[in-house]
Design a protein around this motif. Structure first.
Motif, mmCIF file in Angstrom:
data_model
loop_
_atom_site.group_PDB
_atom_site.id
_atom_site.type_symbol
_atom_site.label_atom_id
_atom_site.label_comp_id
_atom_site.label_asym_id
_atom_site.label_seq_id
_atom_site.Cartn_x
_atom_site.Cartn_y
_atom_site.Cartn_z
ATOM 1 N N ASP A 160 34.644 53.522 -45.548
ATOM 2 C CA ASP A 160 35.508 52.412 -45.147
ATOM 3 C C ASP A 160 35.326 51.199 -46.057
ATOM 4 N N LYS A 161 34.170 51.097 -46.697
ATOM 5 C CA LYS A 161 33.859 49.941 -47.544
ATOM 6 C C LYS A 161 33.817 50.367 -49.004
ATOM 7 N N VAL A 162 34.632 49.722 -49.814
ATOM 8 C CA VAL A 162 34.769 50.129 -51.202
ATOM 9 C C VAL A 162 33.480 49.941 -51.981
ATOM 10 N N GLU A 163 32.673 48.947 -51.619
ATOM 11 C CA GLU A 163 31.447 48.674 -52.371
ATOM 12 C C GLU A 163 30.403 49.781 -52.182
ATOM 13 N N LEU A 164 30.522 50.566 -51.135
ATOM 14 C CA LEU A 164 29.571 51.654 -50.895
ATOM 15 C C LEU A 164 30.004 52.974 -51.512
ATOM 16 N N LEU A 165 31.235 53.044 -51.948
ATOM 17 C CA LEU A 165 31.788 54.293 -52.470
ATOM 18 C C LEU A 165 31.308 54.552 -53.895
ATOM 19 N N PRO A 166 30.718 55.717 -54.167
ATOM 20 C CA PRO A 166 30.326 56.037 -55.546
ATOM 21 C C PRO A 166 31.545 56.129 -56.468
ATOM 22 N N GLU A 167 31.321 55.880 -57.738
ATOM 23 C CA GLU A 167 32.406 55.914 -58.729
ATOM 24 C C GLU A 167 32.747 57.352 -59.097
ATOM 25 N N ARG A 168 34.015 57.627 -59.269
ATOM 26 C CA ARG A 168 34.504 58.912 -59.761
ATOM 27 C C ARG A 168 35.612 58.634 -60.779
ATOM 28 N N ASN A 169 35.904 59.580 -61.624
ATOM 29 C CA ASN A 169 36.919 59.377 -62.655
ATOM 30 C C ASN A 169 38.338 59.416 -62.099
ATOM 31 N N VAL A 170 38.562 60.277 -61.104
ATOM 32 C CA VAL A 170 39.924 60.537 -60.625
ATOM 33 C C VAL A 170 39.981 60.441 -59.104
ATOM 34 N N ALA A 171 41.070 59.863 -58.614
ATOM 35 C CA ALA A 171 41.354 59.839 -57.178
ATOM 36 C C ALA A 171 42.705 60.501 -56.927
ATOM 37 N N VAL A 172 42.808 61.182 -55.809
ATOM 38 C CA VAL A 172 44.070 61.769 -55.362
ATOM 39 C C VAL A 172 44.619 60.932 -54.218
ATOM 40 N N GLU A 200 42.981 49.014 -54.730
ATOM 41 C CA GLU A 200 41.665 48.384 -54.583
ATOM 42 C C GLU A 200 40.598 49.180 -55.320
ATOM 43 N N LEU A 201 40.676 50.501 -55.246
ATOM 44 C CA LEU A 201 39.719 51.332 -55.972
ATOM 45 C C LEU A 201 39.781 51.050 -57.470
ATOM 46 N N TYR A 202 40.982 50.900 -57.981
ATOM 47 C CA TYR A 202 41.128 50.645 -59.422
ATOM 48 C C TYR A 202 40.587 49.262 -59.784
ATOM 49 N N ARG A 203 40.920 48.265 -58.987
ATOM 50 C CA ARG A 203 40.454 46.900 -59.278
ATOM 51 C C ARG A 203 38.934 46.815 -59.250
ATOM 52 N N GLU A 204 38.318 47.573 -58.359
ATOM 53 C CA GLU A 204 36.859 47.535 -58.217
ATOM 54 C C GLU A 204 36.153 48.472 -59.195
ATOM 55 N N GLY A 205 36.913 49.151 -60.039
ATOM 56 C CA GLY A 205 36.318 50.029 -61.038
ATOM 57 C C GLY A 205 35.754 51.328 -60.489
ATOM 58 N N LYS A 206 36.207 51.727 -59.308
ATOM 59 C CA LYS A 206 35.693 52.952 -58.697
ATOM 60 C C LYS A 206 36.348 54.209 -59.266
ATOM 61 N N VAL A 207 37.571 54.105 -59.744
ATOM 62 C CA VAL A 207 38.274 55.232 -60.373
ATOM 63 C C VAL A 207 39.023 54.724 -61.595
ATOM 64 N N HIS A 208 39.361 55.652 -62.486
ATOM 65 C CA HIS A 208 40.065 55.297 -63.711
ATOM 66 C C HIS A 208 41.449 55.932 -63.797
ATOM 67 N N TYR A 209 41.638 57.025 -63.068
ATOM 68 C CA TYR A 209 42.922 57.728 -63.076
ATOM 69 C C TYR A 209 43.295 58.150 -61.659
ATOM 70 N N PHE A 210 44.585 58.308 -61.453
ATOM 71 C CA PHE A 210 45.088 58.746 -60.154
ATOM 72 C C PHE A 210 45.985 59.964 -60.307
ATOM 73 N N ILE A 211 45.901 60.847 -59.323
ATOM 74 C CA ILE A 211 46.903 61.893 -59.132
ATOM 75 C C ILE A 211 47.646 61.526 -57.858
#
Length: 230
Positions: free
Chosen positions: A46-58, A84-95
């Motif tokens: 639920d909290k973006v700051e706790l989510l580990p980084e990954r290259n791709v999000a679906v 929000e994931l992109y702004r926080e640098g958690k992912v770099h690409y989306f599907i």
């Protein structure tokens, strides 16, 4: 009289058998729901700051408008969460994976345009036009887009099922929970539908069912066209 009593006895047995079958079915449905929740436990954030980084999000598809031509809040909240994931640098690409079964209906294109309007670079968004359901979106992300480590973006109840499905197919998946739609009748409808969707998920797993379409591999991050055909 003996014949009448025999008919009554048979009727009672039939009623008991039907009640027992109904009870077993309810237990099976409840068991599938609980199993999905347990499998996804600790992987839906639920909290973006706790989510580990990954290259791709679906991002799972839905229409930007409801059947009454009003703004679809499920669409809005998923796009907001993905941005929000992109702004926080958690992912770099989306599907962006959704239904494009007719020329007039194009969920991936609508999601791509909306994500771009929220600041995500257009070339970082890949369209999966054959994500007709959760099963197709998850498996195609792995088989077509060659990703074995992903973040899913949807509402929590949907994310849990997607994560459980991914893990059953040896895909390392996390999820970021978009805001849910807090309308009581909508919540009841979705809970009912989700119960049976989880049952269907396990039936699909046990039967080995796959997506309707696969296709040639798509390389995420390549300078080629960021769309995929069926």
């Amino acid at each position: 009289m003996p014949s009448q009593k025999r008919h009554i006895s048979l009727f009672k047995r039939l009623v008991i058998a039907l009640m027992a079958a109904a009870g077993l079915f309810v237990l099976f449905v409840a068991g599938c729901y609980i199993a999905v929740s347990l499998t996804a436990r600790g992987r839906c954030y639920d909290k973006v700051e706790l989510l580990p980084e990954r290259n791709v999000a679906v991002v799972f598809g839905t229409s930007p408008l409801t059947v009454r031509r009003r703004e679809n809040l499920y669409f809005k909240y998923r796009i907001q969460a993905a941005a929000e994931l992109y702004r926080e640098g958690k992912v770099h690409y989306f599907i962006v994976s959704g239904d494009n079964s007719t020329m007039q209906y194009n969920e991936p294109r609508a999601m791509k345009d909306s994500l771009s309007a929220h600041g995500v670079p257009y070339d970082s968004i890949y369209c999966d036009y054959a994500g007709f359901n959760t099963l197709s979106s998850v498996i195609r992300a792995n088989k077509v887009f060659q990703q074995d480590s992903l973040i899913f973006v949807s509402q929590k109840w949907h994310n849990q099922r997607a994560v459980a499905l991914a893990r059953a197919n040896d895909i390392d998946a996390l999820a970021y929970n978009a805001r849910d739609v807090a309308f009581r009748w909508v919540s009841i409808k979705n809970l009912t539908r989700e119960n049976f969707a989880r049952v269907k998920m396990y039936l699909d797993i046990f039967s080995g069912r796959g997506p309707k379409y696969l296709g040639e591999p798509i390389e995420i991050g390549s300078p080629t066209d960021t769309s995929t055909v069926l």
